[in-house]
Motif scaffolding. Structure first.
Motif: not given
Ligand code: DQQ
Length: 535
Positions: A377-394
């Motif tokens: 069930d993916f309904k509640k998955a947090e929406v990805f913000d396209p400005s998150w380009t750096d996965p380490q920072q995330l």
């Protein structure tokens, strides 16, 4: 006793003491695997560099030999730095390595050949008397203090050898190309094989073909329609490695990365944690291309000196091109599985939001763990913000203790009973524009009560569609190493950690889901790992 040395490894390669760095000239000769490596015979910090040498029949258990190459001549008396082996068409191996010729770190390239080809251990090496074969001079514009680490050479259809040497020109990283008919007289090509804008020095370049039709490796000289090429550079500025997948244009003698493929920032890495100065070789016995890489310490120099050693080699990885042709896949060589004992298998199970379960019955300090997850069930998955380009920072922002709907879930490795210490390797799933985004993190922030270590969190995106595929994670846990493979080896993250409580039999292993939604753990297998014979 091990209580004074809780961070020494059980199955990752390391010598009894002192500093090690880059793997050098990995090869197979007469059925014997060879590993040379940069070594300081005099201490636990970098310096006095020689080539130490070990051999193996399985890439896991090793026999040490005398140093193979060490300073002795005007062309290498200040150090014998990294280099590579080439197996000539006659079957004879030769080595090109970097010699340091003065106190200013001026670098030249030298040839060494085995003294006795009937010795499968290749214990003695003879330096070619007319070394150096390549050097900076007034005409060639080479920066003599940034000119090192020759690759395995490849042979063109014109019967001419090629090799690249890492370098830079101002801020431009360079793979300088040389050609030779006889492996002795080398002539610099007008153009580099490839270069990178504003990357700084390229150390330890590696250039090799990969098959477009499956997992088998191919010889370094293979060109043609069924291969793509990979160029890897180790960036001295950041101590990160980047690779691109592309085409080798043999007419122009240039490498052209595929569109969108770069050697920096947003580029692809073999490993998003500690992993550097790596090198591949073609194993013609098993038809694999195998990657070796150096894992540096994350402890302070003072602690390295106290424990008397620094640096390990990563478990050799089989490496191949993923089906999409866009990136590589890596997996620990199958021989490692010989060390597995006492399998613990947990039945498929729902991990409720906020739960932790212990995996008991394994020596959690020296283990190999495979776990996989399914999300329905993916309904509640947090929406990805396209400005998150750096996965380490995330991953730094959203560490193991930050809840979202789907994630974090994964493993707590090298954990103390009370969870005062642990290294968390986990996934987090976001809802993207038209697909889900999977983030893989290795969070070291709680790995040790000792504050002198670098405990920065690592992270990368994982190219897996969680709607159609299981999310798998394998972690090789070895006292002070957590080497993790996500999605069957599409993303790798290696961490060094130094627990103060979670050592020896006081280390525990857990599976966890700190997200708010349930996830299904579809499988979990953990093995205690036997000690490898390494020295
Ligand atoms: N290590 C060697 C160099 C290389 C560097 C010296 C990369 O040849 O550029 O020990 O870690």
């Amino acid at each position: 006793s091990s209580s004074h040395q809780p961070y020494r490894t059980g199955y990752h390669f390391q010598p009894p003491k002192n500093w090690i760095n880059d793997p050098n000239a990995p090869m197979i000769y007469k059925g014997i695997y060879h590993l040379f490596y940069q070594y300081n015979p005099k201490g636990a910090v970098w310096g006095n560099i020689v080539w130490a040498h070990s051999t193996s029949t399985d890439l896991i258990n090793w026999t040490p030999h005398e140093h193979a190459i060490y300073p002795s001549q005007p062309f290498d008396q200040y150090g014998c730095w990294s280099g590579s082996a080439t197996i000539l068409p006659s079957g004879k191996p030769v080595i090109l390595y970097t010699g340091i010729i003065d106190g200013k770190n001026t670098q030249v390239q030298n040839l060494a050949v085995p003294k006795n080809l009937s010795d499968p251990y290749l214990r003695e090496w003879i330096k070619y008397p007319k070394n150096p074969l390549m050097a900076s001079n007034v005409e060639n514009q080479i920066n003599g203090s940034s000119f090192r680490d020759p690759t395995t050479a490849w042979l063109g259809h014109d019967n001419i050898w090629r090799v690249i040497i890492g370098s830079k020109y101002h801020r431009k990283g360079l793979a300088i190309l040389y050609r030779s008919r006889d492996f002795k007289k080398w002539i610099k090509a007008k153009h580099p094989l490839h270069s990178g804008k504003n990357t700084g020095m390229w150390e330890c370049p590696d250039f090799f073909p990969v098959s477009t039709a499956g997992q088998n490796g191919v010889d370094t000289s293979i060109v043609g329609p069924y291969v793509k090429h990979v160029l890897k550079a180790s960036l001295d500025d950041t101590k990160h490695e980047y690779y691109t997948v592309g085409t080798y244009n043999t007419i122009l003698d240039r490498y052209i990365p595929d569109k969108g493929s770069v050697e920096s920032d947003s580029g692809l890495r073999y490993d998003y944690g500690k992993f550097y100065a790596s090198k591949t070789f073609f194993d013609n016995k098993t038809g694999r291309r195998i990657l070796w890489g150096w894992i540096n310490e994350s402890s302070s120099v003072e602690d390295d000196i106290k424990k008397g050693w620094a640096g390990v080699q990563a478990i050799p990885r089989k490496i191949w091109l993923e089906k999409s042709g866009k990136h590589l896949v890596q997996w620990p060589i199958v021989e490692l599985e010989k060390l597995r004992v006492k399998q613990v298998k947990l039945p498929s199970k729902i991990l409720e939001g906020g739960s932790v379960i212990e995996v008991s019955g394994v020596t959690a300090v020296q283990a190999d763990v495979e776990i996989s997850f399914e999300i329905s069930d993916f309904k509640k998955a947090e929406v990805f913000d396209p400005s998150w380009t750096d996965p380490q920072q995330l991953c730094i922002q959203k560490g193991a203790s930050v809840k979202s709907a789907l994630g974090p879930f994964g493993l707590l490795a090298l954990a103390s009973k009370d969870l005062k210490e642990y290294t968390a390797v986990f996934f987090r799933i976001f809802k993207g524009q038209d697909k889900h985004v999977v983030l893989m993190c290795s969070d070291q922030s709680r790995s040790s009560l000792n504050e002198d270590n670098d405990k920065v969190t690592y992270g990368a995106f994982l190219n897996v569609d969680p709607v159609h595929e299981k999310l798998s994670l394998r972690s090789l846990i070895d006292h002070s190493i957590v080497e993790s493979f996500g999605g069957g080896g599409k993303t790798c993250i290696t961490a060094r950690v130094y627990p103060t409580l979670a050592i020896e039999e006081k280390a525990h292993l857990y599976a966890f889901n700190y997200g708010t939604e349930n996830v299904k753990m579809s499988s979990l297998s953990a093995w205690s790992m036997k000690k490898a014979h390494i020295y």
